[in-house]
Design a protein around this motif. Structure first.
Motif, short mmCIF file in Angstrom:
data_model
loop_
_atom_site.label_atom_id
_atom_site.label_comp_id
_atom_site.label_asym_id
_atom_site.label_seq_id
_atom_site.Cartn_x
_atom_site.Cartn_y
_atom_site.Cartn_z
N ALA A 174 -5.24 6.96 4.17
CA ALA A 174 -5.45 5.54 4.42
C ALA A 174 -6.95 5.28 4.55
CB ALA A 174 -4.74 5.10 5.69
N ASP A 175 -7.38 4.10 4.07
CA ASP A 175 -8.76 3.69 4.31
C ASP A 175 -8.80 2.98 5.66
OD1 ASP A 175 -8.01 0.98 4.02
OD2 ASP A 175 -9.29 0.63 2.28
N PRO A 176 -9.96 2.51 6.12
CA PRO A 176 -10.02 1.89 7.45
C PRO A 176 -9.11 0.68 7.64
CG PRO A 176 -12.21 2.51 6.75
CD PRO A 176 -11.30 2.72 5.57
N ASP A 177 -8.72 0.01 6.55
CA ASP A 177 -7.82 -1.14 6.67
C ASP A 177 -6.36 -0.76 6.48
OD1 ASP A 177 -9.40 -3.75 7.06
OD2 ASP A 177 -10.54 -2.67 5.54
N GLY A 178 -6.09 0.52 6.30
CA GLY A 178 -4.72 0.98 6.16
C GLY A 178 -4.20 1.01 4.73
N PHE A 179 -5.04 0.64 3.74
CA PHE A 179 -4.60 0.72 2.35
C PHE A 179 -4.41 2.18 2.00
CE2 PHE A 179 -6.77 -3.42 2.30
CZ PHE A 179 -5.71 -4.20 1.86
N ARG A 180 -3.29 2.51 1.38
CA ARG A 180 -2.95 3.88 1.05
C ARG A 180 -3.44 4.26 -0.33
NH1 ARG A 180 -1.72 3.33 5.89
NH2 ARG A 180 -0.16 4.63 6.89
N TRP A 181 -4.12 5.40 -0.38
CA TRP A 181 -4.56 6.01 -1.62
C TRP A 181 -3.68 7.21 -1.87
CZ3 TRP A 181 -8.53 4.93 -5.06
CH2 TRP A 181 -9.36 3.84 -4.71
N GLU A 182 -3.07 7.26 -3.05
CA GLU A 182 -2.31 8.43 -3.46
C GLU A 182 -3.24 9.32 -4.28
OE1 GLU A 182 1.70 9.56 -5.99
OE2 GLU A 182 0.55 7.78 -6.57
N ILE A 183 -3.30 10.59 -3.91
CA ILE A 183 -4.04 11.57 -4.69
C ILE A 183 -2.98 12.39 -5.40
CG2 ILE A 183 -5.79 13.37 -4.67
CD1 ILE A 183 -6.68 10.54 -3.65
N ALA A 184 -3.02 12.41 -6.73
CA ALA A 184 -1.88 12.94 -7.48
C ALA A 184 -2.31 13.90 -8.59
CB ALA A 184 -1.08 11.80 -8.10
N ALA A 217 -11.37 13.05 2.14
CA ALA A 217 -11.01 11.79 2.78
C ALA A 217 -10.92 11.97 4.29
CB ALA A 217 -9.69 11.26 2.22
N GLU A 218 -10.34 13.07 4.72
CA GLU A 218 -10.24 13.33 6.17
C GLU A 218 -11.63 13.50 6.77
OE1 GLU A 218 -7.28 15.69 9.08
OE2 GLU A 218 -7.88 16.77 7.27
N ALA A 219 -12.52 14.22 6.08
CA ALA A 219 -13.89 14.40 6.56
C ALA A 219 -14.65 13.07 6.59
CB ALA A 219 -14.62 15.41 5.67
N ALA A 278 -4.05 4.76 -6.71
CA ALA A 278 -3.87 6.17 -7.06
C ALA A 278 -5.11 6.72 -7.74
CB ALA A 278 -2.66 6.34 -7.97
N HIS A 279 -5.39 7.96 -7.40
CA HIS A 279 -6.49 8.72 -8.00
C HIS A 279 -5.87 10.01 -8.50
CE1 HIS A 279 -10.61 10.30 -8.39
NE2 HIS A 279 -10.13 11.43 -7.91
N ASN A 280 -5.79 10.14 -9.83
CA ASN A 280 -5.17 11.34 -10.41
C ASN A 280 -6.23 12.40 -10.67
OD1 ASN A 280 -2.95 9.52 -10.58
ND2 ASN A 280 -2.10 10.81 -12.18
N VAL A 281 -5.83 13.65 -10.45
CA VAL A 281 -6.70 14.80 -10.67
C VAL A 281 -5.95 15.82 -11.54
CG1 VAL A 281 -8.05 14.45 -8.56
CG2 VAL A 281 -5.98 15.84 -8.48
N ALA A 282 -6.66 16.86 -11.98
CA ALA A 282 -6.10 17.79 -12.97
C ALA A 282 -5.31 18.94 -12.37
CB ALA A 282 -7.22 18.34 -13.85
N GLN A 322 4.92 18.99 -3.12
CA GLN A 322 5.64 18.93 -4.39
C GLN A 322 6.59 17.73 -4.36
OE1 GLN A 322 5.21 20.89 -7.10
NE2 GLN A 322 3.60 21.99 -6.02
N ARG A 323 6.66 17.02 -5.46
CA ARG A 323 7.54 15.86 -5.58
C ARG A 323 8.69 16.18 -6.53
NH1 ARG A 323 6.16 12.94 -1.17
NH2 ARG A 323 3.89 12.80 -1.06
N ASP A 324 9.81 15.49 -6.32
CA ASP A 324 10.99 15.71 -7.16
C ASP A 324 10.73 15.48 -8.64
OD1 ASP A 324 12.47 16.31 -4.91
OD2 ASP A 324 13.35 14.31 -4.72
N TRP A 325 9.78 14.62 -8.96
CA TRP A 325 9.51 14.30 -10.36
C TRP A 325 8.58 15.32 -11.03
CZ3 TRP A 325 4.31 13.36 -10.63
CH2 TRP A 325 3.68 12.88 -9.49
N GLY A 326 8.18 16.38 -10.29
CA GLY A 326 7.41 17.46 -10.89
C GLY A 326 5.93 17.46 -10.58
N GLY A 327 5.46 16.47 -9.88
CA GLY A 327 4.05 16.41 -9.54
C GLY A 327 3.78 16.90 -8.12
N TYR A 328 2.55 16.74 -7.70
CA TYR A 328 2.08 17.15 -6.37
C TYR A 328 1.18 16.03 -5.88
CZ TYR A 328 -0.20 20.11 -2.84
OH TYR A 328 -0.69 20.65 -1.67
#
Length: 137
Positions: free
Chosen positions: A116-126, A92-94, A76-80, A105-111
């Motif tokens: 995915a990186d080239p190996d399929g590892f998922r990065w959450e941007i939050a 990331a798409e570029a 996860a990479h959190n931003v403001a 929007q997520r049920d817990w109040g965030g966004y």
């Protein structure tokens, strides 16, 4: 033992593709780059992301579980702000992320959104407006 993570090591099937994505695409600076072996990138004040060739990973750590589905981990990479979530996902798409899930929007109040990186590892941007989200900004 201190509650701390110093390295996150991910086994990569194609180190050159990982380098193109993280270094050339996202613009991250390598701390150590040994072609054909390992790429290490400082990902925080005391945190290193280590991308290690699968064969060498397996020699030291053990066999990798393979099969359908996603690896049971997210990074996860959190931003403001919500706008920053969308901007990072666009970056990331570029950079060539093979899969991008737009922010929502997520049920817990965030966004959050994912890529995915080239190996399929998922990065959450939050964007997490709660107290736990604020401690990592």
């Amino acid at each position: 033992m201190d509650a701390r993570i110093s390295f996150i090591t991910l086994a990569t099937a194609d180190l050159d593709a990982a380098r193109r994505f993280y270094v050339d695409g996202l613009g991250w600076e390598p701390e150590l780059d040994v072609p054909g072996e390992v790429l290490m990138i400082r990902a925080g004040e005391r945190l290193v992301l280590s991308l290690w060739v699968e064969e060498q990973f397996e020699q030291e750590v053990g066999p990798i579980r393979r099969g359908e589905g996603l690896a049971p981990i997210t990074l996860a990479h959190n931003v403001a702000t919500e706008q920053e979530v969308d901007a990072v996902l666009a970056d990331a798409e570029a950079a060539g992320a093979p899969q991008v899930q737009p922010g929502q929007q997520r049920d817990w109040g965030g966004y959050t959104g994912y890529f995915a990186d080239p190996d399929g590892f998922r990065w959450e941007i939050a964007f997490n407006p709660g107290p736990i989200g604020q401690i990592v900004l």
